[in-house]
Enzyme design. Sequence first.
Site, PDB file in Angstrom:
ATOM      1  N   GLY A 715      31.316  48.326  -0.021  1.00  0.00           N
ATOM      2  CA  GLY A 715      29.915  49.757   0.287  1.00  0.00           C
ATOM      3  C   GLY A 715      28.600  49.421  -0.045  1.00  0.00           C
ATOM      4  O   GLY A 715      28.216  48.855  -0.913  1.00  0.00           O
ATOM      5  N   GLY A 717      25.340  51.662  -1.172  1.00  0.00           N
ATOM      6  CA  GLY A 717      24.550  52.920  -1.807  1.00  0.00           C
ATOM      7  C   GLY A 717      22.493  52.784  -2.143  1.00  0.00           C
ATOM      8  O   GLY A 717      22.562  51.527  -0.951  1.00  0.00           O
ATOM      9  N   ASN A 718      22.301  53.988  -2.554  1.00  0.00           N
ATOM     10  CA  ASN A 718      21.094  53.713  -2.284  1.00  0.00           C
ATOM     11  C   ASN A 718      20.101  52.379  -3.914  1.00  0.00           C
ATOM     12  O   ASN A 718      18.538  52.449  -2.968  1.00  0.00           O
ATOM     13  CB  ASN A 718      20.518  55.292  -3.029  1.00  0.00           C
ATOM     14  CG  ASN A 718      20.850  56.606  -1.945  1.00  0.00           C
ATOM     15  OD1 ASN A 718      21.172  56.624  -0.980  1.00  0.00           O
ATOM     16  ND2 ASN A 718      21.404  57.020  -2.591  1.00  0.00           N
ATOM     17  N   PHE A 719      20.916  52.632  -4.758  1.00  0.00           N
ATOM     18  CA  PHE A 719      20.313  51.031  -5.823  1.00  0.00           C
ATOM     19  C   PHE A 719      20.724  50.008  -5.590  1.00  0.00           C
ATOM     20  O   PHE A 719      20.635  49.063  -5.897  1.00  0.00           O
ATOM     21  CB  PHE A 719      20.248  52.009  -6.671  1.00  0.00           C
ATOM     22  CG  PHE A 719      19.332  53.797  -6.589  1.00  0.00           C
ATOM     23  CD1 PHE A 719      18.014  53.411  -6.040  1.00  0.00           C
ATOM     24  CD2 PHE A 719      20.111  54.863  -6.801  1.00  0.00           C
ATOM     25  CE1 PHE A 719      17.750  54.450  -6.166  1.00  0.00           C
ATOM     26  CE2 PHE A 719      19.457  55.476  -7.190  1.00  0.00           C
ATOM     27  CZ  PHE A 719      18.578  55.755  -7.073  1.00  0.00           C
ATOM     28  N   GLY A 720      21.284  50.229  -4.126  1.00  0.00           N
ATOM     29  CA  GLY A 720      21.942  48.385  -3.221  1.00  0.00           C
ATOM     30  C   GLY A 720      23.498  48.439  -3.609  1.00  0.00           C
ATOM     31  O   GLY A 720      23.831  49.270  -2.628  1.00  0.00           O
ATOM     32  N   VAL A 722      27.815  47.428  -3.668  1.00  0.00           N
ATOM     33  CA  VAL A 722      29.328  47.282  -4.463  1.00  0.00           C
ATOM     34  C   VAL A 722      29.845  46.208  -3.831  1.00  0.00           C
ATOM     35  O   VAL A 722      30.327  46.366  -2.542  1.00  0.00           O
ATOM     36  CB  VAL A 722      29.801  48.387  -4.602  1.00  0.00           C
ATOM     37  CG1 VAL A 722      31.078  48.126  -5.482  1.00  0.00           C
ATOM     38  CG2 VAL A 722      28.817  49.559  -5.126  1.00  0.00           C
ATOM     39  N   LYS A 737      28.691  45.855  -9.222  1.00  0.00           N
ATOM     40  CA  LYS A 737      28.039  46.434  -9.191  1.00  0.00           C
ATOM     41  C   LYS A 737      26.725  46.066  -8.849  1.00  0.00           C
ATOM     42  O   LYS A 737      26.333  45.567  -9.744  1.00  0.00           O
ATOM     43  CB  LYS A 737      27.635  47.722  -9.718  1.00  0.00           C
ATOM     44  CG  LYS A 737      26.438  48.795  -8.349  1.00  0.00           C
ATOM     45  CD  LYS A 737      26.168  50.349  -9.442  1.00  0.00           C
ATOM     46  CE  LYS A 737      27.201  51.286  -8.814  1.00  0.00           C
ATOM     47  NZ  LYS A 737      26.552  52.462  -9.335  1.00  0.00           N
ATOM     48  N   ASP A 830      25.888  64.767  -8.270  1.00  0.00           N
ATOM     49  CA  ASP A 830      26.326  63.957  -6.612  1.00  0.00           C
ATOM     50  C   ASP A 830      27.397  63.609  -6.305  1.00  0.00           C
ATOM     51  O   ASP A 830      27.829  62.644  -5.490  1.00  0.00           O
ATOM     52  CB  ASP A 830      25.117  62.336  -6.744  1.00  0.00           C
ATOM     53  CG  ASP A 830      24.689  61.680  -5.190  1.00  0.00           C
ATOM     54  OD1 ASP A 830      24.894  62.265  -4.677  1.00  0.00           O
ATOM     55  OD2 ASP A 830      24.882  60.395  -5.327  1.00  0.00           O
TER      56      ASP A 830
END
Length: 1013
Positions: A715, A717-720, A722, A737, A830
């Site tokens: 997946g 995400g906002n910051f990197g 996985v 991550k 979140d």
Amino acid sequence: MDLPYADQVLSGSASYLTTIILLFGSVLSLVEIGGDKIDRLALLEFKAQIVDPGRVLNSWNDSNHFCEWYGVTCDRRHRRVTIMDLHSKNLAGVVPPHIGNLSFLRKVYLQNNRFHSEIPPEFGRLFWLQELFLSNNSFSGQIPSNISHCSNLLILNLGYNTLEGNLPTELSSLSKLQKLILVVNNLTGNIPLSFGNLSSLQIFTTGVNNLGGTIPETLGRLRNLNILFLKQNKFVGTIPMSIFNVSTLTVLDVDANQLVGGLPSNLGFSLPNLKAIYLSENHLTGPIPESISNASNLNRFLIVSNNFTGKVPSFSKMRGLQWFEIAENNLGSRQSSDLDFLCSLSNSTNLGVLALGRNAFGGPIPYCIGNLSITLWWFQLDYNHILGILPSGIGNLINLEGLIMGFNNISGNIPPEIGNLNKIYIMELCQNKFSGQIPKSIGNLNMLSILALDGNSLWGSIPSSLGKCQNLLLLDLSTNNLSGNIPPEIVGLSSLSIYLNLSQNNLNGPLPGEVGKLQNLGELRLNGNRLFQRIPSSIGSCTSMERLYVQDNFFEGPLPLTMSSMRGLQVLNVSNNQLSGQIPKYLESLNLTNLSLSFNDFGGALPTGGVFRSTISTSIVGNKKLCGGIPDFLLPKCDSKESKWTRISGTAKVLMSIISALVGVACMLSLLYFFWYRHHKKALASSSSEEGLLHISYHSLLKATGGFSSTNILGVGNFGSVYKGLLDQTQSIVAIKILDLTRHGASKSFITECGALRRIRHRNLVKILTALVYEFMSNGSLDEWLHPSALQYTVRRKLSLLERVNIAIDVACALDYLHHHCETPTVHHDLKPSNVLLDDDMTGHVGDFGLARFLPEVTHKLAADHSSFVRVNGSFGYVAPEYGLGSAISTEGDVYSFGILILEMFTDKRPTDDMFENGLNLHHFTKAALADCVEEVIDPILLQENLELEKRRTVSSDGKNKSWFSTLECLVSIIRIGVTCSSEFPRERMDIGDALTRLQGIRKKLIEFIAIA
């Protein structure tokens, strides 16, 4: 013997008639057989044209007769389709014209789906059609005029689409039509005069469109009309007098148009059944008719933002009045009797809202306000000319949530009885003539969020009891005569996030060091007092502060170095104090847009970077020892000796900093080596603890992920991203991550997540193996199961009811642990389906703590966060609404997200679904269904499971062991939990522990029920 001639004739005729009947019967049979085939083919064509993500049409196949298909009802005699009910099934696509071949259709329910394109004109061929519901889709184009051929039509609901064009005049021929609902579209033009011929019409709603012109007088001919809803259009002219003569009318809503004129004097007599009248945001004039009191059924009266004038009549007969809004008019005449009508409202035992602000009311507030209903929760009287005192009877209104009386001339003391209003969250008594001391009883108002007492003549000290108001977001006590020290309890209110204003008083003493607790505060005003000593260094902890005003005091010494941490600071005014020393260089690096340092005793070189590049943005006058700066400041050049010494001093400082840094690094490395050696030695002497963290090199991670191959991405995400990886050390699959440090906030998210996972351990939280390496969850995220992609549809089944309940309990267990059983209460901040991961056994684990916050244990309720000012971080649709208003992060915010997650799990609708617009959201959608028909919002898969379990139980129990509980009741209970948890106001949400207990009780009964079935 031969029959007589007449008998022969009769016998022949009978034989002939029998033959005709038989032939006709054969033809009918053939027609029915042909009709059967036509209906089947039409349904199959319908199925072929649409997208069915929930697979509710799987039963539409050759294994059974189409009358057995889901959502299809046939009549018993002809076996022809009479009802198509596929509402709220998440269907999408274009409705094919073949629907016009279902010639026996009586009722069509396709509302709450995602159909688009034009409404097929073939609907006009359904001559037997009685009810047509196409609302809450994305139909576009014009309303087909040939719907008028459906002469038996009773209900036509096309609301909440994107229809455009004019209203077809042909619809006026539908003499049997009872409900015509066209709200929330893009319709234009006028209402046809011929609509006055719709003699059976009871409900006519065209609100929220772009219709214009005048409202037709002919609507007054609709003698059966109950509801007329024309709000938010562009109608001009007057409201036709004929409409005020429709005695059956119960609701009249013409809000937000451009209507003029007045109300008829006999309004209360001509509309005796009126329950609600909405006339707000127009240009209506004249008085409120005195006859209104005779409309004894009236419960809502809203005429806000008009030009009504005169005296407000008595409302003594309106015992059922609930909502009374007459604000923003020119009512009253500044006379002493202007508010006498309030006493007549004491008979309205269900009154909830009383809004009278922005009028011309004068005179005192009558003492009878203490007799108003205790159901009153909103009382607004601001921007009038009210005199006299605030009666102590105000304390009787114990359910008040809002008391708005600012901008009047109310005098006297604030009654101490105001401390009885323990449900109030906003109190505005500003810009009046109140005197005396602030009552200590205000400290009892622990729900208070906004307190504005500014612009009065209050004196004495600020009561420290205000520090008990742990939910305060805004406190304004400015422009009074308050004296004494600032109580530490006030500047220690970490809940304050909008602003704290104590300016223009006579406060003295130092600024308490507790000011550093205002970490969420956006604006602090202390100007115009007599504060002295230094500005405390703790102010540097106010990292969310954007505006700081401390001018016109007696602060001394230099600006604290810690202010360099105030990265959000935009406006800083420290003028007219006794500050000294050099102007700090760190001010160059802050995002200041306005800086005033005037009239202090600053000296030395003026910086030249940042805000100091502009003489407009920076004021330095009155500092006689300054030199240098950009030429526009017209300061003298700094002395060369001083400049040389400054350069030497600066060089020395740099060298000293470098040497100190090197020494520090050497010490740190030595310490790290010492601890590593001791840990390594201990590890050799004994086996590793099960809870110990793995030591994994970057090379190992690179190898585990195949060089961070895109094929291993789980997946983004906002910051990197996985990745999935196989570790050599343990031969286990893990999730890794990888941060993208070029993205703003990535490093902060990493630090936050490490800090959170270092403190917490729970079976329903994702387990961390070492930094950025987590336990792998083989079944992915809950989001993938609720909303699988097209590829996943072929390999992934839908979650059963029991599985969803179990996952909901897992998430609730995780939140209950975070909120109540951690060493430090923690807010996840979140929560959403993509952050709930499922292991081999479909057990839920909450992950991604990049936005987590830690709360002090004693004050972890609403607005008690001691971390950072809320900038509406989190995911849209799951973020609690109060965060958008500046409230601090709280456990109640997590509960809101949990409630939305529950509703999404059991309705199969994302909170960001296209259907949720114009004020409609997932919470309101499901809450409305609870009161009406909850089956409309529940995931069809779960409804189907309910039917199958009911059938099995009926067969297996044979009339015995029948439980009162059913899966449908289970679903209703869960939806109710979701609705309560996602309430708009935090105080209305249940604690996560209570939600967990209820879910566990539901699961127990559900398991018993399944066992019986």
